[in-house]
Scaffold this motif. Structure first.
Motif, PDB file in Angstrom:
ATOM      1  N   LEU A   1      22.835 -23.146 -69.280  1.00  0.00           N
ATOM      2  CA  LEU A   1      23.123 -21.605 -69.310  1.00  0.00           C
ATOM      3  C   LEU A   1      23.502 -21.201 -67.765  1.00  0.00           C
ATOM      4  O   LEU A   1      24.350 -20.456 -67.769  1.00  0.00           O
ATOM      5  N   GLY A   2      23.083 -21.811 -66.763  1.00  0.00           N
ATOM      6  CA  GLY A   2      23.550 -21.358 -65.186  1.00  0.00           C
ATOM      7  C   GLY A   2      22.607 -22.050 -64.397  1.00  0.00           C
ATOM      8  O   GLY A   2      22.061 -23.160 -64.730  1.00  0.00           O
ATOM      9  N   GLY A   3      22.551 -21.754 -63.258  1.00  0.00           N
ATOM     10  CA  GLY A   3      21.720 -22.378 -62.004  1.00  0.00           C
ATOM     11  C   GLY A   3      21.830 -21.541 -60.886  1.00  0.00           C
ATOM     12  O   GLY A   3      22.688 -20.624 -60.514  1.00  0.00           O
ATOM     13  N   ARG A   4      21.024 -22.163 -59.847  1.00  0.00           N
ATOM     14  CA  ARG A   4      21.038 -21.325 -58.639  1.00  0.00           C
ATOM     15  C   ARG A   4      21.655 -22.408 -57.637  1.00  0.00           C
ATOM     16  O   ARG A   4      21.645 -23.466 -57.393  1.00  0.00           O
ATOM     17  N   GLY A   5      22.464 -21.817 -56.652  1.00  0.00           N
ATOM     18  CA  GLY A   5      23.300 -22.578 -55.423  1.00  0.00           C
ATOM     19  C   GLY A   5      22.147 -23.324 -54.809  1.00  0.00           C
ATOM     20  O   GLY A   5      21.189 -22.514 -54.213  1.00  0.00           O
ATOM     21  N   TYR A   6      22.465 -24.548 -54.328  1.00  0.00           N
ATOM     22  CA  TYR A   6      21.366 -25.226 -53.728  1.00  0.00           C
ATOM     23  C   TYR A   6      21.520 -24.947 -52.213  1.00  0.00           C
ATOM     24  O   TYR A   6      20.426 -25.210 -51.305  1.00  0.00           O
ATOM     25  N   SER A   7      22.564 -23.997 -51.793  1.00  0.00           N
ATOM     26  CA  SER A   7      22.499 -23.834 -50.460  1.00  0.00           C
ATOM     27  C   SER A   7      22.887 -22.140 -50.394  1.00  0.00           C
ATOM     28  O   SER A   7      22.131 -21.652 -49.539  1.00  0.00           O
ATOM     29  N   SER A   8      23.511 -21.748 -51.402  1.00  0.00           N
ATOM     30  CA  SER A   8      23.796 -20.357 -51.222  1.00  0.00           C
ATOM     31  C   SER A   8      22.517 -19.494 -51.789  1.00  0.00           C
ATOM     32  O   SER A   8      22.381 -18.493 -51.426  1.00  0.00           O
ATOM     33  N   ALA A   9      21.635 -20.258 -52.703  1.00  0.00           N
ATOM     34  CA  ALA A   9      20.954 -19.230 -53.500  1.00  0.00           C
ATOM     35  C   ALA A   9      21.436 -18.299 -54.576  1.00  0.00           C
ATOM     36  O   ALA A   9      20.223 -17.500 -55.114  1.00  0.00           O
ATOM     37  N   GLN A  10      22.499 -18.339 -54.788  1.00  0.00           N
ATOM     38  CA  GLN A  10      22.922 -17.444 -55.593  1.00  0.00           C
ATOM     39  C   GLN A  10      22.586 -18.026 -57.370  1.00  0.00           C
ATOM     40  O   GLN A  10      23.172 -19.042 -57.528  1.00  0.00           O
ATOM     41  N   ILE A  11      22.261 -16.983 -57.969  1.00  0.00           N
ATOM     42  CA  ILE A  11      22.349 -17.344 -59.621  1.00  0.00           C
ATOM     43  C   ILE A  11      23.389 -17.134 -60.161  1.00  0.00           C
ATOM     44  O   ILE A  11      23.903 -15.773 -60.117  1.00  0.00           O
ATOM     45  N   THR A  12      24.064 -18.005 -60.863  1.00  0.00           N
ATOM     46  CA  THR A  12      25.284 -17.833 -61.601  1.00  0.00           C
ATOM     47  C   THR A  12      25.318 -18.184 -62.991  1.00  0.00           C
ATOM     48  O   THR A  12      24.502 -19.285 -63.289  1.00  0.00           O
ATOM     49  N   LEU A  13      25.983 -17.794 -63.905  1.00  0.00           N
ATOM     50  CA  LEU A  13      26.186 -18.323 -65.348  1.00  0.00           C
ATOM     51  C   LEU A  13      27.067 -19.258 -65.498  1.00  0.00           C
ATOM     52  O   LEU A  13      28.318 -19.182 -64.929  1.00  0.00           O
ATOM     53  N   ASP A  14      26.808 -20.374 -66.446  1.00  0.00           N
ATOM     54  CA  ASP A  14      27.670 -21.378 -66.429  1.00  0.00           C
ATOM     55  C   ASP A  14      28.998 -20.750 -66.919  1.00  0.00           C
ATOM     56  O   ASP A  14      29.021 -20.039 -68.065  1.00  0.00           O
ATOM     57  N   GLU A  15      30.164 -21.277 -66.389  1.00  0.00           N
ATOM     58  CA  GLU A  15      31.532 -20.654 -66.828  1.00  0.00           C
ATOM     59  C   GLU A  15      31.669 -20.875 -68.329  1.00  0.00           C
ATOM     60  O   GLU A  15      32.419 -19.964 -68.678  1.00  0.00           O
ATOM     61  N   ASN A  16      31.266 -21.874 -69.019  1.00  0.00           N
ATOM     62  CA  ASN A  16      31.677 -22.152 -70.194  1.00  0.00           C
ATOM     63  C   ASN A  16      30.361 -21.766 -71.112  1.00  0.00           C
ATOM     64  O   ASN A  16      30.354 -22.194 -72.442  1.00  0.00           O
ATOM     65  N   PHE A  17      29.264 -21.195 -70.771  1.00  0.00           N
ATOM     66  CA  PHE A  17      28.241 -20.925 -71.472  1.00  0.00           C
ATOM     67  C   PHE A  17      28.511 -20.426 -73.004  1.00  0.00           C
ATOM     68  O   PHE A  17      27.966 -20.665 -73.918  1.00  0.00           O
ATOM     69  N   LYS A  18      28.961 -19.165 -72.724  1.00  0.00           N
ATOM     70  CA  LYS A  18      29.361 -18.324 -73.877  1.00  0.00           C
ATOM     71  C   LYS A  18      30.207 -19.205 -75.016  1.00  0.00           C
ATOM     72  O   LYS A  18      29.820 -18.943 -76.081  1.00  0.00           O
ATOM     73  N   ALA A  19      31.323 -19.656 -74.295  1.00  0.00           N
ATOM     74  CA  ALA A  19      32.149 -20.639 -75.268  1.00  0.00           C
ATOM     75  C   ALA A  19      31.571 -21.580 -75.908  1.00  0.00           C
ATOM     76  O   ALA A  19      31.551 -21.970 -77.236  1.00  0.00           O
TER      77      ALA A  19
END
Length: 399
Positions: free
Chosen positions: A225-243
């Motif tokens: 589904l997504g993840g948090r950056g291991y240095s930036s700490a930003q949470i993002t959705l996986d680019e291909n999650f919806k597809a």
């Protein structure tokens, strides 16, 4: 000339001396014969005694040789070589100088005290038994065979043996029941498949032909589904999650998801779980497999979680999983053997299913798990390049 006439019975004056001489000679001859007979008898008796002594010595020699032969066989079995001093059993027999005469001139053998050969044999036996006991004890103390330890490989490549907890539920899978066909593992009982074939998908997988996966024998997919950056700490959705979600639904595959966490507090863990629940809402009815929490170290780099303690990581995982459970999904924790055993406290996470990552023909993870990722280099119709292959022992979609 006067002639003296001898009357009958009258003897000459020298007749008596001659008779005595004959009598003495006869008596002497008798005495000589008697002495000869006695000496002969005594000689026979002595010869008989010597013969008996010879027989006794021979029997004792044969007995000693038998003992030596037995010791040699035992030494051969135990790997010990016969030493020269082991052959000195002749010391147990006396020499002629050690014999003394007894009554009636019969030789009586005065033997030395008990031979050192017997003592050596007894000592060797005791030492052999002691060595065997020590080997048995060493085997019991060997973590590789004592059944109480399991080996893990640390992130730096070193290995160590850790004690298996008696308080955690052990897995009871019989891996002789695993069958593999076209690279896909199945758990069989009485000729019937009782497991489920899966693959995990992310943006790294690229474009996926989910219809091809279904045709290849895949039953379910675990979609990132997504993840948090291991240095930036930003949470993002996986680019291909919806597809990926839309493609899996269209192909009729069962679906589960996972989230890559780098939370360093329980508050961040709850934040991550909320992000997951929000993005799953449109697909709620289609997500029948677990929502997995994936926290890992970053190879050859520094990550946010590196400074966390084992207790910290455990509490963070529990916060995420409890939030997922409260959202109406089945929570699951993902990790390799080292992570699950050493980096978190499973005793505090026993209420959650485990997704084990171990690329071995037969996993040696000792505790219960519901899903096993056994390859990250699989070949699968519908995926270009390497495929991550899984087997699930729980029918989540049938619950």
């Amino acid at each position: 000339m006067v002639i003296h006439m001898r009357l009958p019975g009258e003897e000459e004056s020298g007749g008596t001396g001659i008779s005595v001489v004959y009598m003495v000679i006869g008596v002497a001859a008798f005495v000589v014969i008697l002495l000869f007979v006695l000496l002969k008898a005594n000689d026979q008796q002595k010869k008989g005694s010597d013969y008996l002594k010879e027989i006794q010595e021979q029997q004792e020699e044969e007995a000693a040789a038998a003992v030596l032969e037995q010791e040699a066989e035992e030494a051969a079995l135990s790997g010990r070589k016969i030493r020269s001093e082991d052959l000195e059993f002749w010391d147990m027999y006396p020499t002629r100088d050690e014999e003394t005469e007894g009554e009636n001139d019969v030789a009586v053998i005065q033997k030395k005290p008990r031979s050192t050969f017997t003592e050596k044999a007894e000592k060797e036996r005791e030492e052999r038994e002691q060595r065997e006991k020590e080997k048995e004890q060493e085997a019991l103390n060997d973590p590789a065979v004592d059944g109480k330890h399991t080996q893990i490989t640390n992130p730096d490549g070193t290995q160590e043996w850790v004690l298996i907890s008696p308080y955690l539920t052990k897995n009871t899978y019989d891996f002789t029941k695993i069958e593999e066909k076209a690279g896909l593992k199945r758990y069989m009982e009485n000729g019937r498949k009782v497991s489920y074939v899966g693959a995990d998908i992310s943006k790294e997988t690229g474009q996926v032909n989910f219809t091809g996966l279904k045709a290849a024998g895949i039953d379910y997919v675990m979609i990132r589904l997504g993840g948090r950056g291991y240095s930036s700490a930003q949470i993002t959705l996986d680019e291909n999650f919806k597809a990926n979600m839309d493609g899996a639904i269209a192909a009729g595959l069962d679906i589960g998801v996972y989230f890559y966490s780098q939370a360093v507090s329980q508050e961040e863990a709850v934040q991550e779980a909320s992000f997951v629940l929000q993005n799953l809402e449109p697909y709620r009815v289609h997500v029948k497999y677990p929502v997995a929490f994936d926290m890992e170290f970053v190879p050859n780099d520094t990550a946010r979680i590196d400074g966390l303690s084992r207790e910290d990581r455990t509490n963070i995982a529990a916060s995420f999983l409890e939030s997922v459970k409260a959202g109406g999904y089945v929570p699951m924790i993902y990790g390799d053997k080292e992570w699950l055993i050493k980096e978190i406290d499973l005793a505090k996470l026993q209420n959650y299913d485990v997704w084990l990552a171990q690329e071995e023909e037969i996993p040696d993870y000792p505790y219960q798990y519901a899903m096993w990722q056994y390859s990250t280099e699989g070949v699968l119709n519908g995926i270009d390049g390497n495929a991550n292959l899984n087997i699930c022992f729980v029918g989540y979609s049938q619950r």
